[in-house]
Scaffold this motif. Structure first.
Motif, PDB file in Angstrom:
ATOM      1  N   ARG A  33      -3.725  -2.013   8.613  1.00 33.63           N
ATOM      2  CA  ARG A  33      -5.075  -1.920   9.134  1.00 33.63           C
ATOM      3  C   ARG A  33      -6.042  -2.211   8.003  1.00 33.63           C
ATOM      4  N   LYS A  34      -7.118  -2.876   8.362  1.00 34.15           N
ATOM      5  CA  LYS A  34      -8.122  -3.233   7.363  1.00 34.15           C
ATOM      6  C   LYS A  34      -9.003  -2.029   7.046  1.00 34.15           C
ATOM      7  N   LEU A  35      -9.197  -1.756   5.766  1.00 40.26           N
ATOM      8  CA  LEU A  35     -10.133  -0.708   5.359  1.00 40.26           C
ATOM      9  C   LEU A  35     -11.477  -1.349   5.028  1.00 40.26           C
ATOM     10  N   ALA A  36     -11.427  -2.428   4.280  1.00 43.67           N
ATOM     11  CA  ALA A  36     -12.621  -3.186   3.908  1.00 43.67           C
ATOM     12  C   ALA A  36     -12.115  -4.577   3.550  1.00 43.67           C
ATOM     13  N   ALA A  37     -13.005  -5.509   3.262  1.00 39.45           N
ATOM     14  CA  ALA A  37     -12.578  -6.877   2.968  1.00 39.45           C
ATOM     15  C   ALA A  37     -11.516  -6.875   1.869  1.00 39.45           C
ATOM     16  N   GLY A  38     -10.332  -7.379   2.202  1.00 41.53           N
ATOM     17  CA  GLY A  38      -9.275  -7.495   1.195  1.00 41.53           C
ATOM     18  C   GLY A  38      -8.593  -6.187   0.850  1.00 41.53           C
ATOM     19  N   LEU A  39      -8.856  -5.135   1.615  1.00 39.85           N
ATOM     20  CA  LEU A  39      -8.220  -3.836   1.368  1.00 39.85           C
ATOM     21  C   LEU A  39      -7.550  -3.354   2.643  1.00 39.85           C
ATOM     22  N   TYR A  40      -6.264  -3.113   2.585  1.00 37.26           N
ATOM     23  CA  TYR A  40      -5.493  -2.764   3.777  1.00 37.26           C
ATOM     24  C   TYR A  40      -4.698  -1.493   3.585  1.00 37.26           C
ATOM     25  N   THR A  41      -4.652  -0.687   4.639  1.00 41.98           N
ATOM     26  CA  THR A  41      -3.755   0.456   4.688  1.00 41.98           C
ATOM     27  C   THR A  41      -2.456  -0.004   5.324  1.00 41.98           C
ATOM     28  N   TRP A  42      -1.348   0.340   4.705  1.00 38.77           N
ATOM     29  CA  TRP A  42      -0.034   0.041   5.282  1.00 38.77           C
ATOM     30  C   TRP A  42       0.330   1.172   6.228  1.00 38.77           C
ATOM     31  N   LEU A  43       0.558   0.828   7.474  1.00 37.06           N
ATOM     32  CA  LEU A  43       0.994   1.819   8.466  1.00 37.06           C
ATOM     33  C   LEU A  43       2.515   1.999   8.332  1.00 37.06           C
ATOM     34  N   PHE A 139      -4.837  -5.337  -8.852  1.00 37.53           N
ATOM     35  CA  PHE A 139      -6.175  -5.554  -8.313  1.00 37.53           C
ATOM     36  C   PHE A 139      -6.690  -6.930  -8.715  1.00 37.53           C
ATOM     37  N   ARG A 140      -7.342  -7.612  -7.769  1.00 38.95           N
ATOM     38  CA  ARG A 140      -7.999  -8.881  -8.086  1.00 38.95           C
ATOM     39  C   ARG A 140      -9.242  -8.960  -7.220  1.00 38.95           C
ATOM     40  N   ASP A 141     -10.384  -9.085  -7.862  1.00 41.17           N
ATOM     41  CA  ASP A 141     -11.640  -9.097  -7.114  1.00 41.17           C
ATOM     42  C   ASP A 141     -11.876 -10.501  -6.571  1.00 41.17           C
ATOM     43  N   GLU A 142     -11.130 -10.848  -5.538  1.00 35.04           N
ATOM     44  CA  GLU A 142     -11.212 -12.179  -4.922  1.00 35.04           C
ATOM     45  C   GLU A 142     -12.641 -12.435  -4.436  1.00 35.04           C
ATOM     46  N   ILE A 143     -13.128 -13.646  -4.640  1.00 39.53           N
ATOM     47  CA  ILE A 143     -14.476 -13.955  -4.146  1.00 39.53           C
ATOM     48  C   ILE A 143     -14.490 -13.955  -2.627  1.00 39.53           C
ATOM     49  N   ARG A 144     -13.381 -14.401  -2.034  1.00 40.79           N
ATOM     50  CA  ARG A 144     -13.319 -14.450  -0.575  1.00 40.79           C
ATOM     51  C   ARG A 144     -11.916 -13.991  -0.155  1.00 40.79           C
ATOM     52  N   PRO A 145     -11.718 -12.665  -0.080  1.00 40.13           N
ATOM     53  CA  PRO A 145     -10.390 -12.175   0.314  1.00 40.13           C
ATOM     54  C   PRO A 145     -10.087 -12.701   1.715  1.00 40.13           C
ATOM     55  N   ARG A 146      -8.853 -13.134   1.945  1.00 38.91           N
ATOM     56  CA  ARG A 146      -8.532 -13.673   3.267  1.00 38.91           C
ATOM     57  C   ARG A 146      -7.021 -13.662   3.506  1.00 38.91           C
ATOM     58  N   PHE A 147      -6.652 -14.028   4.734  1.00 41.83           N
ATOM     59  CA  PHE A 147      -5.239 -14.101   5.117  1.00 41.83           C
ATOM     60  C   PHE A 147      -4.548 -12.740   5.008  1.00 41.83           C
ATOM     61  N   GLY A 148      -5.287 -11.661   5.269  1.00 40.34           N
ATOM     62  CA  GLY A 148      -4.667 -10.336   5.251  1.00 40.34           C
ATOM     63  C   GLY A 148      -4.150  -9.978   3.884  1.00 40.34           C
ATOM     64  N   VAL A 149      -2.887  -9.518   3.826  1.00 40.71           N
ATOM     65  CA  VAL A 149      -2.341  -9.094   2.532  1.00 40.71           C
ATOM     66  C   VAL A 149      -1.945 -10.280   1.654  1.00 40.71           C
ATOM     67  N   MET A 150      -2.122 -11.494   2.195  1.00 39.89           N
ATOM     68  CA  MET A 150      -1.713 -12.669   1.427  1.00 39.89           C
ATOM     69  C   MET A 150      -2.684 -12.940   0.270  1.00 39.89           C
ATOM     70  N   ARG A 151      -3.950 -12.685   0.501  1.00 38.03           N
ATOM     71  CA  ARG A 151      -4.937 -12.857  -0.573  1.00 38.03           C
ATOM     72  C   ARG A 151      -5.905 -11.678  -0.497  1.00 38.03           C
ATOM     73  N   SER A 152      -5.388 -10.532  -0.927  1.00 37.52           N
ATOM     74  CA  SER A 152      -6.169  -9.309  -0.810  1.00 37.52           C
ATOM     75  C   SER A 152      -6.642  -8.868  -2.195  1.00 37.52           C
ATOM     76  N   ARG A 153      -7.428  -7.825  -2.233  1.00 34.94           N
ATOM     77  CA  ARG A 153      -7.978  -7.389  -3.511  1.00 34.94           C
ATOM     78  C   ARG A 153      -7.104  -6.330  -4.185  1.00 34.94           C
ATOM     79  N   GLU A 154      -6.271  -5.678  -3.376  1.00 34.66           N
ATOM     80  CA  GLU A 154      -5.341  -4.688  -3.917  1.00 34.66           C
ATOM     81  C   GLU A 154      -3.986  -5.034  -3.320  1.00 34.66           C
ATOM     82  N   PHE A 155      -2.981  -5.173  -4.149  1.00 35.72           N
ATOM     83  CA  PHE A 155      -1.685  -5.619  -3.651  1.00 35.72           C
ATOM     84  C   PHE A 155      -0.587  -5.097  -4.563  1.00 35.72           C
ATOM     85  N   ILE A 156       0.637  -5.225  -4.090  1.00 30.03           N
ATOM     86  CA  ILE A 156       1.760  -4.698  -4.873  1.00 30.03           C
ATOM     87  C   ILE A 156       2.545  -5.848  -5.484  1.00 30.03           C
TER      88      ILE A 156
END
Lengths: 571, 571
Positions: A33-43, A139-156
């Motif tokens: 689920r999206k929390l904010a642009a480029g930030l997702y909670t894993w269910l 963490f990567r402060d993407e200018i335009r986070p997109r494609f869900g977890v594929m280009r997100s701002r916080e990732f593993i």
């Protein structure tokens, strides 16, 4: 586990910003689920997949002798200043100040941190080679986070770093890592290619990218049909063609080609194949004011990365403007050709095999037809690999021919050499008792990205199709209208426990929902193997088995189902 | 695993900033390394311990039906603004702006994020109760990070959140969580107490803290010798004493006590026990300019938290200054007493049982001796629980007496009620079809803190003594001078593989080091069970076994050792 315990979060609606299929399906199947642009909670369901990616990765890192560590996400600026990256790294580096006004960043990568650890912990050559790795949030402060977890701002990421006494040792570990990555992606059950790559901003000379093949991939990859050769399409070499140039047949003719500028227009106008046309491109030369003509077969694309590396050609590659073209060729772009051209000519290798071809006549609205090297103009002296490879080209390693596919980069291995260890004075005392800078390798896998890439590669109109190794559950147990039949309920409960006891990861759909709804959910979330139980089957002591990839269900005797599934799962 | 593969990072030096024993031992044993103030890298050995804490925690969360999720560390300010915490939370909240100048923080806790998830995902009362949990990295910008991972800026927490339709359901889950926590800390093998606690800034009414007992703990805990009662010492009630006040024996006497101000000085000067003295403290009253006298037995400590809750006493508790004391008592502090005192008097309950006691005479340098209630001054009308409990006090629950111990807070469970769900409008449709705000509980375990707390509780002068459940390895295999004896080497290798095959987590010390060095390392890193192999033992087909907690090794026949260890490990 049981679906009735709030495990599923499937939904019908797709938000407008979910444009790629993996993003859509991850939301619909309730993985994230999206929390904010480029930030997702894993269910829960998504996290199970993520953990499987982590587990396989960890197991293979252990096998190559990796030592697992866990470094902070918060990194002090001082270390990044030592390597100069604090200044060089762009706005993608998330920076912050602590309450004492000291500078920190949220690590997008950990070269500085591990190098600091290594220079403090490693004292003797006897400790080398050594591989540290971690599975950690980046963490990567993407200018335009997109494609869900594929280009997100916080990732593993799984990031590994190796330290060496010499290049031979670095190469050994690099090769072992290459092999480990191959094992990892094979174990994921994904189609992938390891491609020769540019190493980008992380630095170093030798590097390979691991791409999961998927039509939606951002990168085009050329790979051999007969070997493990694969390369980013920009990097794959187009070999010197091996055949003979056909002899000239027709006489040179000057023809009117009004308003025919592009190869497409020209070939359509003349009813010939684009490959019969020669493309002449005027680009800036290395010396101020100079221009160079690049020749390509009409159906080939100029590869700018290759072109700008050629001596005499300006880098970055810059096309000549109309005025410069006019001065050099006495015509506008669209009618340029090599016949009688008085500037430097660099020809792509394929051009050498052309005969009776069409090219611009350096007069607006006119082209030459049936041009032949050696007869109408000199055979080009300066040939280079100028073009991007196409399907069917011979593989640069001499084995088989190339196929072009699209890929999603999910892994990257580098030989960093002394880039970081040199800047940070990370050295050890060698066998001769002398201080020596260590050499480094670094090796990443985008753990959260793998989940999305797996979906990009494996889905259909009904949902995700997980490879068994990554599936949140291996088997779905779907009793139809269980709440209306005590016998069915008892049998389903019994089978559920039998499957669990057999070591099978089973999802028991015990919700009070219609069968169609149940199947749709199980297909959406992509469980690879499905057992369907009904009262009718029980009469005959059978259950139905349906693979996610198949449309047909088959009957299996209830007494055989555990063995049947164990065979399917190879456990 | 083998020690020769760079697994150990033991060191002798302790940096000056490591003042607590767990911090010192974690550095010396090579569990962690400092990156910057309050930021630590977990080395392989430490990470293994951390993972065991995580695993046990996760297993028990699953058992109570917790759904594991993974929320971002990066949290948008907007959600914190909804609850007002963006403004209220102090500088411990690490804040940053993204490249688009939007406000974010690095989560120290996730109430806002989970409440946002719940209000979006939960639609019907049928989905309740629900428990989400995660094991995740948290951030707190401590003003003075210290004690290693005990008070660091980046740390790992298990945080769980439950959502409910009503208080009964919240209480049920709270009780289940309380039980799960008890199981978790028991499984860790740690001595702990669940104490009634103030809920602090997270809010809500009912809360318990879980403390690992250790002499170095920051908090003092009072717990019953005969029941599960435990409370933070500040919170434990000192009951009204049950005995009779002894009769007055001696006549009231005014005595000179020059320069005797404190109870210690006075009791030493008069050669009586401090408990025979009455302590009179003058504090500010609730009304401007008013003061109040608080009476305590000389050996008891004023509990400021209890005192400032009493009507008529200023909060926060403030002692009267010398001028105010002079105006109220006509003397300096040190000679104050209740005899003839014309201000409000509040007496601690214990004071009622005092007889023939000593107190200030409200004249500098003078005290009364053999003071008795009802004879020399009125029995105090206003009595309260004013003091901090001491060892031997009756337990407030009426069962047994209190023991005081020090503890380290490693877990905390709260009933949040509607604090967050109300502010964030997190509601569901109830059975009657009406919108209703959900009630919440939250439940934390300081995963990385547990590691340090376990060491604070379990160590000796030689190093860490891990409880088996948390030990990085269960068994150390130490062959002495293996490199000089092929027979020993073969036997050790064989036993190593036998132990692994038996499911025992064994650390094979295959380094070419002296036996003493090896044992010192194994004791420092705290492996609970050690097998020592030597050529002499092999002659008799025996190995030595030594528990970390014992000084003596015992001989065990080689053929029995696996079974022997399995019994020790209860596997």
């Amino acid at each position: 586990m049981r679906t009735s315990h709030n495990l599923l979060n499937t939904v019908k609606e797709i938000p407008a910003d979910a444009v790629v299929i993996s993003h859509q399906l991850m939301l619909r199947a309730g993985l994230i689920r999206k929390l904010a642009a480029g930030l997702y909670t894993w269910l829960p369901l998504g996290l199970r997949v993520l953990r499987k990616v982590e587990k396989i990765t960890r197991e293979e890192m252990e096998k190559v002798g990796g030592l697992e560590v866990l470094m902070p996400a918060l990194q002090p600026a001082e270390l990044w200043q030592e390597t100069g990256r604090w200044e060089k790294y762009g706005p993608e580096l998330a920076r912050l100040k602590d309450r004492h006004d000291r500078d920190f960043c949220l690590g997008p990568t950990h070269e500085e941190i591990i190098t600091d650890l290594a220079r403090n912990e490693l004292k003797s050559y006897k400790q080398l080679p050594i591989i540290y790795y971690q599975i950690q949030t980046k963490f990567r402060d993407e200018i335009r986070p997109r494609f869900g977890v594929m280009r997100s701002r916080e990732f593993i990421m799984k990031d590994a770093y190796s330290f060496h006494l010499d290049q031979a040792s670095l190469q050994d570990t690099y090769d072992a890592m290459h092999e480990a990555y191959t094992t990892i992606f094979n174990r994921f059950g994904l189609k992938f290619r390891a491609v020769v790559a540019d190493s980008g901003s992380i630095g170093g000379a030798i590097s390979h990218e691991f791409h999961v093949l998927a039509d939606s991939g951002e990168d085009a990859i050329a790979f051999s049909s007969a070997s493990t050769y694969a390369a980013n399409i920009e990097k794959a070499e187009a070999l010197m063609p091996t055949g003979e140039r056909p002899s000239a047949i027709h006489a040179l003719t000057l023809i009117d080609t009004p308003q025919q500028h592009s190869i497409e227009e020209l070939s359509a106008f003349l009813s010939i194949a684009p490959k019969q046309c020669l493309k002449t491109l005027i680009v800036k030369g290395e010396q101020d004011g100079s221009v160079v003509a690049l020749l390509l077969r009409g159906d080939h694309e100029l590869n700018t990365i290759k072109a700008e590396k050629i001596a005499g050609v300006a880098s970055p590659l810059t096309f000549a403007n109309d005025g410069e073209v006019m001065r050099a060729c006495q015509c506008k772009p669209g009618s340029i050709g090599p016949v009688g051209l008085a500037i430097t000519i660099i020809a792509d290798r394929s051009v050498l095999l052309m005969s009776d071809f069409v090219c611009g006549a350096n007069q607006d609205g006119q082209h030459y037809q049936n041009v032949n090297w050696g007869r109408d103009l000199p055979v080009p002296l300066h040939t280079e690999d100028l073009r991007t490879v196409v399907t069917g080209d011979p593989s640069p390693d001499g084995q088989g021919s190339l196929t072009i596919a699209r890929g999603i980069e999910v892994g990257h291995i580098f030989q960093l050499g002394s880039k970081y260890s040199g800047a940070m004075k990370a050295g050890i005392v060698n066998e001769a008792g002398k201080y020596q800078t260590m050499l480094m390798g670094c090796y990443g896998i985008g753990v959260s990205r793998v989940v999305a890439a797996a979906i990009e590669q494996n889905h259909d109109e009904r949902g995700i199709i997980w490879p068994t190794a990554l599936a949140p559950f291996q088997v779905a147990l779907c009793p139809m209208n269980m709440h209306k039949s005590d016998r069915l309920k008892d049998s389903a409960e019994q089978l559920y426990h039998t499957l669990l006891a057999a070591g099978i990861e089973v999802l028991f759909d015990d919700r009070k929902v219609r069968a169609g709804f149940m199947f749709a959910d199980m297909e959406l979330i992509g469980i690879p193997h499905c057992i369907i139980m009904g009262d009718r089957g029980l009469d005959a002591n059978t259950v139905e088995y349906k693979a996610r990839t198949s449309k047909e269900a088959i009957d299996i005797p209830l007494t055989d189902i555990v063995r049947f599934l164990q065979e399917k799962l190879a456990i």
